[in-house]
Design a protein around this motif. Structure first.
Motif: not given
Length: 392
Positions: A70-75, A189-190, A338-345
């Motif tokens: 959600p903050t635009g972080r790309n993994v 995937v956004i 939670r979505r931010e944490r998921f992308v971080s994971l």
């Protein structure tokens, strides 16, 4: 009389029809003409191998998956030692139908109306597309592969009227010649509540075209506006729109797939779409295959209890994967935090390797206990907010 009438000839129905004809059974395949299901089009190597998909059906070969928070972080997650194939459902579904027809299935075009029964047996009644007249197909068994809002399931199988689903919408557009945000060998995937408050959005390359879309189970969400926002973020607003499509996607497998008499469900009609990812093509084709196996067994033995084999065979191999994915969706899709944490994971190397090994081979990876332990600890830390959402 046919041995089996297959209602619906998408990947699930066409697979069931082909398998049954190659097993020596007489099969009719009934389908509406011209419908294209909205679908990102991703197929794993196991599908390509198990169902003998030729390379000319693969419109793109994906080497990287990008998760966007959600903050635009790309993994970026590299796909090592292989690729994820992309198909265009406009052509892929017809390829499968023609392959079933070449194998010996009789193809009929029309709209399914109902199943009638009398002293002569079971009759599938449909409205013929060309004449507009009601016609019927006499059969011993029926496979309902007619989608998430299955008329066969609703009328014939207990619980078939209660299937929960999300609505998926996408636009097929011309691929850009130049775009800083678009990569023709990368799936994006956004995970962002602005795009989808409870699922995700996607940008999936299809060679000369691109699938851009999203899904949601929440009423009132403007799917077209969300997709327009997604296109704008990806620099795809000015690309020519080739077609627009929307359809329901079921959320979990039904508890019962047969009526104990003469009907089996397959594919979306049975609810076999993977939670979290929404992946459906592979599981639809497996659903068609196990439905064909159950139908063939019933035809040979005369035992209607053999119809239960379809669900038993499917769940034996895929139940645990569905449970894990369902738990992940319930844990991480409920809010942007939670979505931010998921992308971080997803930045974790263990997560990347185990996730794609499981995706490519359709099995949970059990050979790395320490990796599972590390993932479990990080997962718990994120869910209990012991670490910041943006921390790896």
């Amino acid at each position: 009389m046919f041995d089996v009438v297959v209602i619906g000839a998408g990947p699930s129905g066409a697979t069931a029809a082909e398998d049954l004809t190659r097993s020596g059974h007489s099969v009719a395949m009934l389908d509406r003409d011209g419908r294209i299901k909205p679908c990102g089009g991703a197929i794993p190597p196991r599908l390509i191998n198990d169902f003998l998909i030729p390379d000319n059906q693969i419109v793109a070969k994906i080497k990287t998956a990008r998760m966007i928070s959600p903050t635009g972080r790309n993994v970026d997650i590299p796909i090592e030692d292989g690729f994820v194939g992309m198909v265009d459902r406009e052509y892929f579904d017809e390829f499968l139908r023609k392959r079933a027809e070449i194998a010996g299935a009789k193809r009929y075009t029309g709209t399914y109306l109902r199943i009638d029964r009398d002293g002569d047996g079971t009759h599938v009644v449909y409205r013929d597309k060309t004449s507009g007249e009601e016609r019927s197909l006499h059969t011993r068994l029926v496979i309902g592969a007619d989608g998430a809002r299955s008329g066969v399931a609703k009328a014939e199988v207990p619980g078939g009227e209660k299937i929960n689903y999300v609505i998926a919408y996408h636009e097929i557009i011309e691929a850009p010649t130049t775009s800083a945000a678009y990569n023709p060998i990368r799936c994006d995937v956004i995970y962002d509540g602005v795009i989808s408050p409870d699922f995700y959005g996607w940008v999936f390359p299809h060679g000369k075209s691109v699938s851009v879309g999203m899904g949601t189970g929440i009423e009132g969400v403007d799917l077209k506006n969300a997709t327009a926002e997604l296109r704008a973020r990806a620099g795809l607003t000015e690309c020519l729109t080739l077609r627009r499509e929307g359809a329901p996607i079921p959320l979990h497998p039904m508890d019962k797939w047969d009526n104990g008499r003469d009907v089996i469900l397959a594919g979306d009609a049975a609810g076999v779409v993977a939670p979290s990812s929404g992946e459906g093509i592979y599981y639809a084709m497996v659903g068609g295959r196990v439905a064909a196996t159950a139908a063939s067994a019933c035809l040979v033995t005369g035992h209607t209890r053999d119809l239960q084999l379809a669900r038993k065979l499917f769940m034996r191999e895929h139940k645990n994967v569905f449970k894990v994915l369902g738990a992940m969706q319930n844990a991480y899709y409920r809010s942007d935090e939670r979505r931010e944490r998921f992308v971080s994971l997803c930045h974790d190397v263990d997560v990347q390797k185990l996730t794609f090994e499981a995706y490519m081979n359709k099995r949970l990876v059990k050979a790395r206990p320490m990796a599972h332990l590390r993932i479990g600890i990080k997962n718990l830390a994120h869910l209990t907010r012991m670490i910041p959402a943006t921390r790896v």
